[in-house]
Structures are given as structure tokens and as C-alpha cells.
Scaffold this active site. Structure first.
Site, PDB file in Angstrom:
ATOM      1  N   ASP A  17       2.699  -4.249  -5.978  1.00  0.00           N
ATOM      2  CA  ASP A  17       2.687  -3.075  -5.091  1.00  0.00           C
ATOM      3  C   ASP A  17       2.345  -1.786  -5.841  1.00  0.00           C
ATOM      4  OD1 ASP A  17       3.579  -4.867  -3.221  1.00  0.00           O
ATOM      5  OD2 ASP A  17       5.365  -3.742  -2.662  1.00  0.00           O
ATOM      6  N   ASP A  18       1.830  -0.830  -5.099  1.00  0.00           N
ATOM      7  CA  ASP A  18       1.715   0.587  -5.488  1.00  0.00           C
ATOM      8  C   ASP A  18       0.494   0.928  -6.321  1.00  0.00           C
ATOM      9  OD1 ASP A  18       4.094   0.751  -4.186  1.00  0.00           O
ATOM     10  OD2 ASP A  18       5.310   1.342  -5.904  1.00  0.00           O
ATOM     11  N   HIS A  21      -0.945  -1.162   1.682  1.00  0.00           N
ATOM     12  CA  HIS A  21       0.409  -0.650   1.406  1.00  0.00           C
ATOM     13  C   HIS A  21       0.503   0.832   1.768  1.00  0.00           C
ATOM     14  CE1 HIS A  21       4.382  -1.042  -0.194  1.00  0.00           C
ATOM     15  NE2 HIS A  21       4.181  -0.321  -1.282  1.00  0.00           N
ATOM     16  N   HIS A  52       1.963   6.241   0.682  1.00  0.00           N
ATOM     17  CA  HIS A  52       3.263   5.674   0.305  1.00  0.00           C
ATOM     18  C   HIS A  52       4.433   6.512   0.821  1.00  0.00           C
ATOM     19  CE1 HIS A  52       6.347   3.887  -2.459  1.00  0.00           C
ATOM     20  NE2 HIS A  52       5.581   2.829  -2.325  1.00  0.00           N
ATOM     21  N   HIS A  70       5.460  -4.662  -9.360  1.00  0.00           N
ATOM     22  CA  HIS A  70       4.741  -3.406  -9.157  1.00  0.00           C
ATOM     23  C   HIS A  70       3.779  -3.200 -10.322  1.00  0.00           C
ATOM     24  CE1 HIS A  70       8.329  -2.914  -6.677  1.00  0.00           C
ATOM     25  NE2 HIS A  70       7.658  -2.013  -5.972  1.00  0.00           N
TER      26      HIS A  70
END
Length: 242
Positions: free
Chosen positions: A54-55, A105, A109, A199
Site C-alpha cells: 500500500d501507499d 488506493h 489517501h 507498505h
């Protein structure tokens, strides 16, 4: 007499607050799994696992993770943030060209979000990814894993599948808990069909990179194959239709 309008106003606010909470409630994992709207993992006897990140993307950590994945012939799913993807198109291209999956995603964010904003963020991120790769991802992971009816319904109504992760496979690597913690979380809990959460951006992810140097060969020695989330869902679909 002045107090009466105030009391009525308070009651109205409470009513609509209650209505909002009710509408946006979390009905629980069994409900969403039965509906087929949210995926945490699949049930299978095949030794397959989905590694997710993620991210990202991140110029340093995503690049290092891609090198490790290539070394162990592992495929993964990257849940990217739109505004980061826009700044690093070459990394998005590399992820795609090397056979990994790119998923949504959100664009900025946000830790909290309205249905209207979510729809906009999903669209913006997909436009960035499509401009770079020609692909429009339809897998989406909520920020922080936070979901409710509004989030799920908005995603589903826009054609997305909501992807979570196996509850026992949250490495919590964003906290930098130590390489050993990350390694042990994954290796002691891995079961066929798991989705593992890592991540690759959002802070110092050197512990994640180092942990993968142990995780990847160990799981491979145990006979595990590393698939994308979409490949995992294909196995689920085959087994359901047997």
C-alpha cells in the site's frame, strides 16, 4: 419559549446523526463476504499467497521491492495512491511491465471520506493509471482498511471490488515494529489463500525491504506460489464452480 426551538434543533441533529451512522454502519465481515463485495482471503488447499503493498509508489522502496520480487519470481499487487503514481509514472510502468498488479488506493489517501469524494478519488487514480499503462484497475483498498456501507456501496456501484487482507497477516510494518516482527507475523501465520499487507511508501520502509529478504525465500522453500490478488480471485472462482 426560546428553549423549545433549541431542543427541537438538538433532536433534529441527533436524528440525522443516528440516521447517518445507521446508513454507514459496518454490517460485519460475513455479510460482505456473502455478498461478494469484499475479499479478505480465499479458501483453498493450493499453496498460494498474495503479497500486497500500500501507499506507493516510492522511488527507493518500491524499486528495491521489485528487485526482490523478480529475484524470487514472485508476483504482487500494489495499491497505489494516485498523486504519487502521477509523480512516478516510470515506476508504475515498471510494476505493470514486470507482471504485477496495480490497484486503486485513492488519489490523496484521505483518512475520512464522503461517498462523493471517494467516487472522485477512485476516478482520478484510475485515470492516472490508465494514462500510464492503458489499464483501468477495478480492485480498491480503503485507506487504513476503514470501511462501512457507504464506502463499500460507493465502490461496488462504480464497479470496484473491495480488497482487504487476512486479519492474521497485517504486518503493521508502517509502525516500523522491527524486521523480526514483520518476518514472524508472516511466516508463523501463512495459510493457503492468504492476502498479506505490507507498505512500500508513506515513511521509512527499509524494515519491510529487509524482512522480504527472509520472507520470500522461506515461503518459496515451503512450496508457496506468489500470485496477484486477481489471480487469487480466479482460483476462488474456479473452486466455487467445481
Amino acid at each position: 419559549m426560546k428553549s423549545l426551538p433549541i431542543k427541537i434543533g438538538v433532536l433534529i441533529i441527533l436524528f440525522f446523526s443516528f440516521a447517518y451512522v445507521t446508513f454507514a454502519m459496518d454490517k460485519g465481515r460475513p455479510y460482505y463476504e456473502k455478498k461478494g463485495h469484499v475479499l479478505w482471503e480465499i479458501k483453498t488447499d493450493e499453496k498460494v499467497v498474495a503479497l500486497t503493498f500500500d501507499d506507493g509508489p516510492h522511488k527507493t522502496y518500491t524499486t528495491e521491492i521489485l528487485e526482490l520480487l523478480a529475484e524470487y519470481d514472485a508476483k504482487a499487487t500494489f495499491f497505489v495512491i494516485g498523486e504519487r503514481a502521477k509523480k512516478l509514472p516510470e515506476l508504475i510502468s515498471q510494476i505493470n511491465d514486470e507482471g504485477h498488479e496495480i490497484a486503486n488506493h485513492t488519489y490523496t489517501h484521505p483518512l475520512s471520506i464522503t461517498p462523493e469524494k471517494l467516487e472522485q478519488e477512485l476516478k482520478m487514480t484510475n485515470e492516472v493509471i490508465h494514462d500510464i499503462t492503458g489499464i483501468s484497475p477495478m480492485n480498491y483498498r480503503p485507506v487504513g482498511g476503514t470501511y462501512n456501507d457507504q464506502i463499500i456501496n460507493t465502490a461496488v456501484e462504480n464497479g470496484y471490488k473491495v480488497i482487504m487482507w487476512s486479519w492474521h497477516q497485517d504486518t503493521e510494518d508502517w509502525k516500523r515494529p522491527g524486521v523480526d516482527h514483520i518476518v514472524q507475523t508472516v511466516l508463523t501465520g501463512t495459510k493457503p489463500g492468504d492476502i498479506v499487507l505490507f507498505h512500500d511508501a508513506g515513511g521509512d520502509r527499509s524494515q519491510t525491504v529487509t524482512a522480504l529478504k527472509t520472507i520470500l525465500p522461506k515461503l518459496k522453500e515451503q512450496g508457496y506460489q506468489f500470485l496477484t490478488v486477481s489471480e487469487l480471485m480466479e482460483i476462488k472462482s474456479i473452486e466455487v464452480n467445481k
